[in-house]
Design a protein around this motif. Structure first.
Motif, PDB file in Angstrom:
ATOM      1  N   LYS A 226    -122.059  -6.036  75.391  1.00  0.00           N
ATOM      2  CA  LYS A 226    -121.616  -5.509  76.686  1.00  0.00           C
ATOM      3  C   LYS A 226    -122.605  -4.488  77.236  1.00  0.00           C
ATOM      4  O   LYS A 226    -122.892  -4.468  78.448  1.00  0.00           O
ATOM      5  N   TYR A 227    -123.129  -3.624  76.359  1.00  0.00           N
ATOM      6  CA  TYR A 227    -124.045  -2.571  76.793  1.00  0.00           C
ATOM      7  C   TYR A 227    -125.516  -2.954  76.626  1.00  0.00           C
ATOM      8  O   TYR A 227    -126.398  -2.095  76.716  1.00  0.00           O
ATOM      9  N   LEU A 228    -125.776  -4.245  76.374  1.00  0.00           N
ATOM     10  CA  LEU A 228    -127.141  -4.787  76.286  1.00  0.00           C
ATOM     11  C   LEU A 228    -127.960  -4.094  75.197  1.00  0.00           C
ATOM     12  O   LEU A 228    -129.146  -3.789  75.380  1.00  0.00           O
ATOM     13  N   ILE A 229    -127.311  -3.846  74.066  1.00  0.00           N
ATOM     14  CA  ILE A 229    -127.985  -3.233  72.920  1.00  0.00           C
ATOM     15  C   ILE A 229    -128.005  -4.248  71.785  1.00  0.00           C
ATOM     16  O   ILE A 229    -126.956  -4.761  71.380  1.00  0.00           O
ATOM     17  N   ASP A 230    -129.179  -4.535  71.272  1.00  0.00           N
ATOM     18  CA  ASP A 230    -129.318  -5.523  70.205  1.00  0.00           C
ATOM     19  C   ASP A 230    -128.561  -5.078  68.956  1.00  0.00           C
ATOM     20  O   ASP A 230    -128.491  -3.882  68.650  1.00  0.00           O
ATOM     21  N   GLU A 231    -128.004  -6.046  68.232  1.00  0.00           N
ATOM     22  CA  GLU A 231    -127.206  -5.737  67.041  1.00  0.00           C
ATOM     23  C   GLU A 231    -127.989  -4.949  65.997  1.00  0.00           C
ATOM     24  O   GLU A 231    -127.422  -4.149  65.251  1.00  0.00           O
ATOM     25  N   SER A 232    -129.288  -5.174  65.924  1.00  0.00           N
ATOM     26  CA  SER A 232    -130.094  -4.545  64.870  1.00  0.00           C
ATOM     27  C   SER A 232    -130.729  -3.225  65.294  1.00  0.00           C
ATOM     28  O   SER A 232    -131.354  -2.548  64.479  1.00  0.00           O
ATOM     29  N   ASP A 233    -130.578  -2.829  66.563  1.00  0.00           N
ATOM     30  CA  ASP A 233    -131.220  -1.597  67.038  1.00  0.00           C
ATOM     31  C   ASP A 233    -130.473  -0.360  66.534  1.00  0.00           C
ATOM     32  O   ASP A 233    -129.272  -0.205  66.818  1.00  0.00           O
ATOM     33  N   PRO A 234    -131.134   0.536  65.805  1.00  0.00           N
ATOM     34  CA  PRO A 234    -130.489   1.809  65.442  1.00  0.00           C
ATOM     35  C   PRO A 234    -130.148   2.587  66.717  1.00  0.00           C
ATOM     36  O   PRO A 234    -130.980   2.697  67.621  1.00  0.00           O
ATOM     37  N   LEU A 235    -128.914   3.106  66.792  1.00  0.00           N
ATOM     38  CA  LEU A 235    -128.457   3.757  68.023  1.00  0.00           C
ATOM     39  C   LEU A 235    -127.990   5.181  67.738  1.00  0.00           C
ATOM     40  O   LEU A 235    -127.096   5.406  66.918  1.00  0.00           O
ATOM     41  N   LEU A 236    -128.600   6.141  68.432  1.00  0.00           N
ATOM     42  CA  LEU A 236    -128.232   7.554  68.334  1.00  0.00           C
ATOM     43  C   LEU A 236    -127.557   7.954  69.639  1.00  0.00           C
ATOM     44  O   LEU A 236    -127.894   7.442  70.706  1.00  0.00           O
ATOM     45  N   ILE A 237    -126.614   8.907  69.561  1.00  0.00           N
ATOM     46  CA  ILE A 237    -125.943   9.348  70.784  1.00  0.00           C
ATOM     47  C   ILE A 237    -125.812  10.868  70.819  1.00  0.00           C
ATOM     48  O   ILE A 237    -125.472  11.501  69.819  1.00  0.00           O
ATOM     49  N   PHE A 238    -126.128  11.420  71.982  1.00  0.00           N
ATOM     50  CA  PHE A 238    -125.919  12.837  72.301  1.00  0.00           C
ATOM     51  C   PHE A 238    -124.982  12.889  73.496  1.00  0.00           C
ATOM     52  O   PHE A 238    -125.127  12.107  74.444  1.00  0.00           O
ATOM     53  N   VAL A 239    -124.029  13.832  73.477  1.00  0.00           N
ATOM     54  CA  VAL A 239    -123.098  14.000  74.598  1.00  0.00           C
ATOM     55  C   VAL A 239    -123.032  15.479  74.953  1.00  0.00           C
ATOM     56  O   VAL A 239    -122.805  16.327  74.085  1.00  0.00           O
ATOM     57  N   GLY A 240    -123.228  15.800  76.226  1.00  0.00           N
ATOM     58  CA  GLY A 240    -123.142  17.194  76.652  1.00  0.00           C
ATOM     59  C   GLY A 240    -123.924  17.433  77.925  1.00  0.00           C
ATOM     60  O   GLY A 240    -124.650  16.551  78.408  1.00  0.00           O
ATOM     61  N   ARG A 241    -123.780  18.632  78.480  1.00  0.00           N
ATOM     62  CA  ARG A 241    -124.539  18.976  79.679  1.00  0.00           C
ATOM     63  C   ARG A 241    -126.020  19.070  79.354  1.00  0.00           C
ATOM     64  O   ARG A 241    -126.406  19.470  78.256  1.00  0.00           O
ATOM     65  N   LEU A 242    -126.833  18.687  80.326  1.00  0.00           N
ATOM     66  CA  LEU A 242    -128.277  18.705  80.130  1.00  0.00           C
ATOM     67  C   LEU A 242    -128.806  20.086  80.501  1.00  0.00           C
ATOM     68  O   LEU A 242    -129.135  20.362  81.658  1.00  0.00           O
ATOM     69  N   ASN A 243    -128.853  20.967  79.513  1.00  0.00           N
ATOM     70  CA  ASN A 243    -129.391  22.304  79.735  1.00  0.00           C
ATOM     71  C   ASN A 243    -129.996  22.823  78.432  1.00  0.00           C
ATOM     72  O   ASN A 243    -129.796  22.228  77.362  1.00  0.00           O
ATOM     73  N   PRO A 244    -130.749  23.921  78.496  1.00  0.00           N
ATOM     74  CA  PRO A 244    -131.447  24.406  77.298  1.00  0.00           C
ATOM     75  C   PRO A 244    -130.538  24.738  76.123  1.00  0.00           C
ATOM     76  O   PRO A 244    -130.951  24.593  74.963  1.00  0.00           O
ATOM     77  N   VAL A 245    -129.301  25.195  76.369  1.00  0.00           N
ATOM     78  CA  VAL A 245    -128.394  25.537  75.269  1.00  0.00           C
ATOM     79  C   VAL A 245    -128.128  24.320  74.389  1.00  0.00           C
ATOM     80  O   VAL A 245    -127.961  24.434  73.173  1.00  0.00           O
ATOM     81  N   LYS A 246    -128.103  23.141  74.996  1.00  0.00           N
ATOM     82  CA  LYS A 246    -127.796  21.913  74.261  1.00  0.00           C
ATOM     83  C   LYS A 246    -129.014  21.338  73.535  1.00  0.00           C
ATOM     84  O   LYS A 246    -128.893  20.363  72.795  1.00  0.00           O
ATOM     85  N   VAL A 247    -130.204  21.910  73.765  1.00  0.00           N
ATOM     86  CA  VAL A 247    -131.437  21.545  73.040  1.00  0.00           C
ATOM     87  C   VAL A 247    -131.768  20.053  73.208  1.00  0.00           C
ATOM     88  O   VAL A 247    -132.100  19.364  72.242  1.00  0.00           O
ATOM     89  N   VAL A 248    -131.682  19.585  74.435  1.00  0.00           N
ATOM     90  CA  VAL A 248    -131.974  18.180  74.708  1.00  0.00           C
ATOM     91  C   VAL A 248    -133.467  17.886  74.555  1.00  0.00           C
ATOM     92  O   VAL A 248    -133.858  16.837  74.026  1.00  0.00           O
ATOM     93  N   GLY A 249    -134.318  18.818  75.006  1.00  0.00           N
ATOM     94  CA  GLY A 249    -135.763  18.606  74.917  1.00  0.00           C
ATOM     95  C   GLY A 249    -136.251  18.373  73.496  1.00  0.00           C
ATOM     96  O   GLY A 249    -136.928  17.365  73.216  1.00  0.00           O
ATOM     97  N   PRO A 250    -135.932  19.270  72.554  1.00  0.00           N
ATOM     98  CA  PRO A 250    -136.332  19.047  71.160  1.00  0.00           C
ATOM     99  C   PRO A 250    -135.733  17.772  70.555  1.00  0.00           C
ATOM    100  O   PRO A 250    -136.355  17.149  69.696  1.00  0.00           O
ATOM    101  N   LEU A 251    -134.536  17.377  71.000  1.00  0.00           N
ATOM    102  CA  LEU A 251    -133.963  16.108  70.536  1.00  0.00           C
ATOM    103  C   LEU A 251    -134.863  14.944  70.952  1.00  0.00           C
ATOM    104  O   LEU A 251    -135.143  14.040  70.150  1.00  0.00           O
ATOM    105  N   ILE A 252    -135.329  14.972  72.191  1.00  0.00           N
ATOM    106  CA  ILE A 252    -136.232  13.917  72.667  1.00  0.00           C
ATOM    107  C   ILE A 252    -137.535  13.932  71.869  1.00  0.00           C
ATOM    108  O   ILE A 252    -138.051  12.878  71.470  1.00  0.00           O
ATOM    109  N   ASP A 253    -138.060  15.135  71.607  1.00  0.00           N
ATOM    110  CA  ASP A 253    -139.293  15.246  70.816  1.00  0.00           C
ATOM    111  C   ASP A 253    -139.101  14.669  69.416  1.00  0.00           C
ATOM    112  O   ASP A 253    -139.966  13.953  68.895  1.00  0.00           O
ATOM    113  N   ALA A 254    -137.966  14.986  68.793  1.00  0.00           N
ATOM    114  CA  ALA A 254    -137.690  14.473  67.445  1.00  0.00           C
ATOM    115  C   ALA A 254    -137.541  12.953  67.464  1.00  0.00           C
ATOM    116  O   ALA A 254    -137.993  12.257  66.540  1.00  0.00           O
ATOM    117  N   PHE A 255    -136.920  12.439  68.520  1.00  0.00           N
ATOM    118  CA  PHE A 255    -136.716  10.989  68.617  1.00  0.00           C
ATOM    119  C   PHE A 255    -138.049  10.247  68.686  1.00  0.00           C
ATOM    120  O   PHE A 255    -138.170   9.122  68.184  1.00  0.00           O
TER     121      PHE A 255
END
Length: 421
Positions: A226-255
């Protein structure tokens, strides 16, 4: 007659925790009061231009609009706000029976003046649930920086932070008769930083209604399709507001490091943010937009479907008063990686029902921290048995500690202790 007024505010927080909390509060206390009223302040003039009163399921709703049009995103302590609160106070008083046993349950730290005016006029009890502290957003939870700002603010922004802190402290010390902290670290901060009398504070962790449904392998396969994600693709999820407190930037760097080991991995970033923040994170994600998905706000039913097909949930915030999203992931039997900080380290036991990363109170992180962050993700992706162990233990922790019935029992007991026999 015993009456409860739950003080709400029209803001984004309605969609990120406080709105849910108020619904749970009503459900828990409905049988304890003759009348429950939800008072919503700062209703935009684009929604309505005069006070409205309505009844639904025996709950009274009073909506009090603001008289000026702006791009309201948060409460403040401006002259306009003070005038508005004064007007709202007089409007509210026309609906309050002074002979009742009245309780006012506040959910926003910025509304202290309204609480003080109510106390001056009525024989009532003021309860405040501390969902957040202004400085924790502005200063990324950095207590040392807060002390520096309080001692010697060096610019208008820091002057504002000092003003907000002073107003919060006055509300906590003088306005609130009883305070609910949603985590143990909040209790400690209220006592040490705000110098609140410990006897005024009760710790009642948030709860979540258990809506988990076990999905079969075939169910998950269909959801991924349904969400066009292959069965074998490892999938990570983050949920929250996009701001520095949530540390979204370093998450992208780590990914990006994760992709070197798992080149078909995908990262879902679910949540809204300001235009500038979104531009920044989209730039961070370049050129990996086929691997990193920014969804914006996701309705709960779709979010739970994404939890069902994700391999790992990640909450890397540098500050969380409680950790609602991480608890929601635990409910959905998702192995979680969280930053070892504030509310998050109270719900996760490292190596038992999840695992910790170690990030600092800054927008950018040292490369060693990013590398260690990515290694934690890779370790879980490479160890399905460990993922299953964390997921099972996380679900068990949720059932035994954070399922909604515990919140309801604690809240009923709290209010029973306040009632006049």
């Amino acid at each position: 007659m015993r009456s409860l007024y739950i003080i709400n505010s029209q803001s984004r927080s309605l969609y990120y925790g406080i709105g849910t909390y108020i619904k749970q509060l009503v459900a828990a206390l409905k049988s304890s009061f003759s009348q429950i009223t939800i008072v919503t302040l700062y209703v935009g003039v684009d929604i309505q231009n005069e006070t409205s009163v309505s009844m639904k399921n025996d709950i009274r709703y009073i909506n009090i609009p603001k008289s000026y049009l702006d791009s309201y995103g948060r409460l403040s302590h401006s002259t306009n706000d003070r005038r508005y609160l004064h007007s709202a106070y007089y409007t509210l008083m026309t609906y309050v029976n002074e002979d009742d046993e009245n309780f006012f349950h506040f959910n926003y730290m910025e509304l202290g003046e309204l609480a003080l005016w109510l106390k001056e006029k009525l024989s009532c009890k003021i309860i405040l649930t501390v969902h957040y502290m202004h400085w924790s957003f502005e200063l990324l939870g950095d207590v040392q920086k807060l002390h520096a700002v309080l001692d010697a603010p060096s610019n208008p922004h820091e002057e504002d932070n000092k003003l907000f802190f002073g107003c919060e402290k006055r509300f906590l010390q003088e306005g609130a008769d009883h305070i609910i902290a949603i985590a143990r670290h909040s209790y400690q901060t209220l006592c040490s930083l705000y110098q609140v009398d410990p006897s005024k504070i009760t710790v009642i962790p948030n709860g979540i209604t258990d809506e988990y449904t076990e999905q079969s392998t075939e169910d998950k396969r269909m959801l991924r399709k349904k969400y066009l994600i292959d069965e074998s693709d490892p999938l990570l999820i983050f949920v929250g507001r996009l701001n520095p407190v949530k540390v979204v930037g370093p998450l992208i760097d780590a990914f990006k490091f994760v992709l070197a080991k798992h080149e078909t991995a995908r990262l879902i970033i679910a949540g809204e943010g300001g235009e500038e923040d979104l531009k920044y994170y989209l730039g961070k994600a370049s050129p990996l937009w086929s691997r990193i998905f920014f969804t914006g706000y996701v309705p709960k039913d779709q979010l739970y479907e994404l939890y069902a097909i994700a391999d790992i949930g990640i909450t890397p915030s540098v500050h969380e008063e409680f950790g609602y999203v991480a608890t929601e992931m635990m409910m959905c039997k998702l192995p979680v990686i969280v930053n070892e900080t504030t509310g998050l380290k109270e719900i996760i036991a490292d190596g038992v029902n999840g695992t910790f990363i170690h990030l600092t109170n800054s927008k950018e992180q040292p490369e060693t921290s990013i590398q260690q962050f990515s290694e934690k993700i890779i370790c879980l992706l490479n160890d399905k048995a460990l993922c299953t162990h964390y997921a099972d233990k996380a679900r068990d922790t949720f059932i035994k500690t954070y399922e909604i019935s515990f919140f309801e029992q604690n809240m009923i007991a709290f209010y029973n202790s306040l009632f006049v026999n």
